[in-house]
Structure formats: C-alpha cells, structure tokens
Enzyme design. Structure first.
Site, PDB file in Angstrom:
ATOM      1  N   HIS A 102     -13.811  28.129   9.179  1.00  0.00           N
ATOM      2  CA  HIS A 102     -14.192  28.549  10.534  1.00  0.00           C
ATOM      3  C   HIS A 102     -14.049  30.057  10.667  1.00  0.00           C
ATOM      4  O   HIS A 102     -13.203  30.673  10.019  1.00  0.00           O
ATOM      5  CB  HIS A 102     -13.372  27.828  11.602  1.00  0.00           C
ATOM      6  N   HIS A 104     -13.474  33.005  13.608  1.00  0.00           N
ATOM      7  CA  HIS A 104     -13.060  33.285  14.984  1.00  0.00           C
ATOM      8  C   HIS A 104     -13.928  34.412  15.550  1.00  0.00           C
ATOM      9  O   HIS A 104     -14.116  35.443  14.887  1.00  0.00           O
ATOM     10  CB  HIS A 104     -11.611  33.767  15.027  1.00  0.00           C
TER      11      HIS A 104
HETATM   12  P1  5GP Z   1      -6.781  29.145  11.817  1.00  0.00           P
HETATM   13  O1  5GP Z   1      -5.363  29.607  11.886  1.00  0.00           O
HETATM   14  O2  5GP Z   1      -6.898  27.931  10.931  1.00  0.00           O
HETATM   15  O3  5GP Z   1      -7.736  30.228  11.476  1.00  0.00           O
HETATM   16  O4  5GP Z   1      -7.162  28.759  13.294  1.00  0.00           O
HETATM   17  C1  5GP Z   1      -7.311  27.481  13.782  1.00  0.00           C
HETATM   18  C2  5GP Z   1      -7.698  27.639  15.223  1.00  0.00           C
HETATM   19  O5  5GP Z   1      -8.053  26.368  15.719  1.00  0.00           O
HETATM   20  C3  5GP Z   1      -6.553  28.159  16.123  1.00  0.00           C
HETATM   21  O6  5GP Z   1      -6.996  29.339  16.771  1.00  0.00           O
HETATM   22  C4  5GP Z   1      -6.295  27.019  17.089  1.00  0.00           C
HETATM   23  O7  5GP Z   1      -6.015  27.486  18.386  1.00  0.00           O
HETATM   24  C5  5GP Z   1      -7.579  26.220  17.030  1.00  0.00           C
HETATM   25  N1  5GP Z   1      -7.437  24.787  17.236  1.00  0.00           N
HETATM   26  C6  5GP Z   1      -6.444  23.990  16.765  1.00  0.00           C
HETATM   27  N2  5GP Z   1      -6.664  22.699  17.126  1.00  0.00           N
HETATM   28  C7  5GP Z   1      -7.825  22.703  17.836  1.00  0.00           C
HETATM   29  C8  5GP Z   1      -8.576  21.655  18.461  1.00  0.00           C
HETATM   30  O8  5GP Z   1      -8.228  20.482  18.464  1.00  0.00           O
HETATM   31  N3  5GP Z   1      -9.742  22.026  19.085  1.00  0.00           N
HETATM   32  C9  5GP Z   1     -10.166  23.329  19.119  1.00  0.00           C
HETATM   33  N4  5GP Z   1     -11.310  23.568  19.773  1.00  0.00           N
HETATM   34  N5  5GP Z   1      -9.470  24.334  18.544  1.00  0.00           N
HETATM   35  C10 5GP Z   1      -8.319  24.022  17.903  1.00  0.00           C
END
Ligand code: 5GP
Length: 140
Positions: A102, A104
C-alpha cells in the site's frame, strides 16, 4: 516472507470488511486510512497479492502509481493542502504493519504536524465525508 491472504487489506479487497472507498479501477483500489495521520489520509493498493514493494511485480507498479498520482492531486485540491506526502513501508523494521502493498497519500499543510502512525481511530462519519470530498475532486 510470504503473502498472507487473511491480511486486513485482502479482506477489504474481497469486501469481507468495509472501507471508505475513494477510487477503484481494474488494477487498484483507494480508500481512507481508519487511523489518519492527516485529514484526507488515503491508502492506494494494487489488487494483486503483493506483501510489499519488495515482492511486487514491477509491471504492476505503473497502474499503482497512476492511481497514487490521481488521488494525490484530488486530495490536495479537496483539502486545500500545501503539499502531499507519499509514504510506503516495507517489512516491520521499516514500519510496515499491514502486509499487502500500500501507498500512503497524506495531504499536508504548512506548520501542521502529522498525527501518530496507527494512532487514533477516526469517526466513521468524518471518514465518509472526507472520502466524499476526494471522490468529488476526482470527478471534477
Ligand atoms: P503501514 O504501517 O503498514 O504502512 O500502514 C498500515 C496503515 O493501515 C496504517 O496507517 C493504519 O492506520 C491503516 N489501517 C490499519 N487497519 C486498517 C483497517 O482495517 N482499515 C483501514 N482503512 N486502514 C487500516
């Protein structure tokens, strides 16, 4: 490291759990982050099962970045932002917490600090309103 088909974004892609969608096409989906670090914080994901950038098929990155580009411009307009931060984490050591690739997209305003990563869950009505703003900007 392998791909776990039960990660939360895989469940969103299968519509097993809901999301506040802002954009979808054949290859990608964009939806609001539930713990936004800034208003309008959106996540863009490929529909292919990649754990992160490291195992992704490079051929899938063009469509992913095309959607990031669209969403970044729309979110900037929708929130009257001064800039847009694009972030992407690979593996826990780099801050990754959800193991489906993903990107951001974070609208930024001068002098406004980011809220903590994976911090406070936002109100769903607020996320719905923010998603609608970005969707409208994408259509304009
Ligand atoms: P990472 O640290 O893996 O780059 O970010 C994961 C992101 O996913 C975080 O910013 C967190 O807030 C978001 N996130 C975690 N669980 C969920 C969810 O169930 N739904 C959505 N829409 N975002 C999520």
């Amino acid at each position: 490291m392998s791909y776990d088909a039960n990660n939360i974004f895989a469940k969103i892609l299968r519509a097993e759990i809901p999301c506040h969608k802002v954009y979808e096409d054949e290859h990608t989906l964009a939806f609001m982050d539930v713990m936004p670090q800034a208003d309008g914080h959106t996540l863009v994901i490929p529909k292919m099962p990649f754990r992160n950038l490291l195992d992704a098929d490079p051929k899938a990155l063009g469509s992913l970045m095309t959607t990031v580009h669209k969403v970044a411009n729309a979110a900037k307009r929708a929130f009257g932002a001064d800039g847009v931060l694009i972030q992407q984490f690979n593996e826990p050591a780099a801050g990754q917490t959800v193991f489906h690739l993903h990107v951001h997209v974070l609208p930024r305003h001068e002098g406004v600090p980011l809220r903590p990563h994976s911090g406070k869950m936002a109100d769903h009505a607020v996320l719905a309103e923010h998603a609608a703003r970005i969707t409208a900007a994408l259509a304009s």
